[in-house]
Scaffold this active site. Structure first.
Site, PDB file in Angstrom:
ATOM      1  N   ALA A  18     -28.779   7.106 -22.732  1.00 48.64           N
ATOM      2  CA  ALA A  18     -27.580   7.622 -22.078  1.00 48.64           C
ATOM      3  C   ALA A  18     -27.294   9.022 -22.610  1.00 48.64           C
ATOM      4  CB  ALA A  18     -26.399   6.693 -22.343  1.00 48.64           C
ATOM      5  N   GLY A  67     -30.500   3.427 -22.758  1.00 52.02           N
ATOM      6  CA  GLY A  67     -30.463   3.349 -21.308  1.00 52.02           C
ATOM      7  C   GLY A  67     -31.819   3.503 -20.658  1.00 52.02           C
ATOM      8  N   GLU A  70     -33.389   0.173 -20.786  1.00 49.56           N
ATOM      9  CA  GLU A  70     -32.690  -0.692 -19.840  1.00 49.56           C
ATOM     10  C   GLU A  70     -33.086  -0.385 -18.393  1.00 49.56           C
ATOM     11  OE1 GLU A  70     -28.468  -1.640 -21.911  1.00 49.56           O
ATOM     12  OE2 GLU A  70     -29.045   0.473 -21.902  1.00 49.56           O
ATOM     13  N   GLU A 122     -28.439   1.391 -29.931  1.00 48.53           N
ATOM     14  CA  GLU A 122     -27.001   1.608 -29.790  1.00 48.53           C
ATOM     15  C   GLU A 122     -26.221   1.331 -31.072  1.00 48.53           C
ATOM     16  OE1 GLU A 122     -28.587   0.865 -25.640  1.00 48.53           O
ATOM     17  OE2 GLU A 122     -28.890  -0.037 -27.625  1.00 48.53           O
TER      18      GLU A 122
END
Length: 269
Positions: free
Chosen positions: A74, A119, A122, A142
């Site tokens: 992210a 991310g 993911e 994270e």
């Protein structure tokens, strides 16, 4: 078919495959809000794809531009300015992207050519399977930032590698190389370099393109449903999928071609 133009994505049809490249190499292809919006817009276009012979695209390949990163994660700079409500909206928007990829009636391959962290991992997990270059790496880091996975990693990573391995990777934030990702079942294949990676992904899409399109769409839908079911309910879902296949022209033509020892020409209906 026109797939649109995007500020942060390159979209190119290569035979039966649609190659989608996240084009933000200066930020290591991080999932900034603009990238998420472009991915969302693209998946809305892709959701109109059918499986009959009218549609030439039979699969999607997602990769990142450059030699270093698939998607580094992210965009933490943007996230640093988010309040909880904005963070929830950001995560939910990416959820809609990943769910749309899973719902497509055609296969989606993640061609991971470098970092697939947070991310990025993911996004890869939302694809049907993952091919990786030898230099690729994966992780859910994270916890290093006081955060938790927000784009589906808590759900899909344990489905892919098992709950105990998922817990270890998420709790530690550890980064693993592609060889280890292959060993634990996160990755399907490891290729020598980026060129071999894309070639292998295209070859697989072309192979799938020769099969009955309705069968591929049907079984993808069934596999997604069965993933969260117990054995009894899973068998019921499989039975529904089996009956649905028998109702298609692809099945009629495929069975007849087998008996006649000929090559089937599937209409995709």
């Amino acid at each position: 078919m026109e797939f649109g133009t995007y500020e942060t994505l390159l979209v190119e049809q290569r035979g039966s495959a649609l190659l989608v490249s996240i084009n933000q190499p200066k930020s290591m292809n991080a999932l900034a809000a603009a990238v998420v919006e472009d991915l969302h817009a693209l998946t809305e276009v892709l959701s109109r794809i059918g499986v009959d012979a009218h549609w030439p695209v039979r699969g999607v390949i997602i990769t990142g531009v450059g030699e270093k990163s698939f998607v580094a994660g992210a965009n933490i700079v943007e996230m640093n300015d988010m309040d909880p409500a904005a963070a929830l909206a950001y995560g939910k928007r990416m959820h809609s992207v990943t769910l749309a990829l899973e719902a497509l009636p055609i296969p989606v391959i993640a061609a991971v050519n470098g970092f697939a962290l947070g991310g990025g991992c993911e996004l890869a997990l939302a694809c049907d399977f993952i091919y990786a270059s030898a230099s690729a790496s994966f992780g859910q880091p994270e916890v290093n930032l006081g955060l938790v996975p927000g784009f589906g990693g808590s759900v899909r990573l344990q489905q892919r590698v098992g709950i105990s391995m998922a817990r270890e990777l998420i709790f530690t934030g550890r980064r693993i190389k592609s060889a280890e990702a292959l060993r634990i079942g996160l990755v399907n294949r490891v290729l020598e370099d980026n060129a071999a990676l894309l070639a292998a992904a295209e070859e697989t899409i072309n192979e799938i393109a020769s099969k009955a399109p309705t069968a591929v769409a049907n079984v993808k839908d069934a596999l997604n449903e069965i993933a969260g079911l117990n054995v009894v309910d899973g068998l019921e879902a499989e039975a529904r999928s089996f009956v649905k296949a028998f109702e298609t022209q692809d099945s009629v033509i495929g069975r007849a071609a087998f008996v006649a020892k000929s090559v089937p020409d599937f209409p995709g209906n």
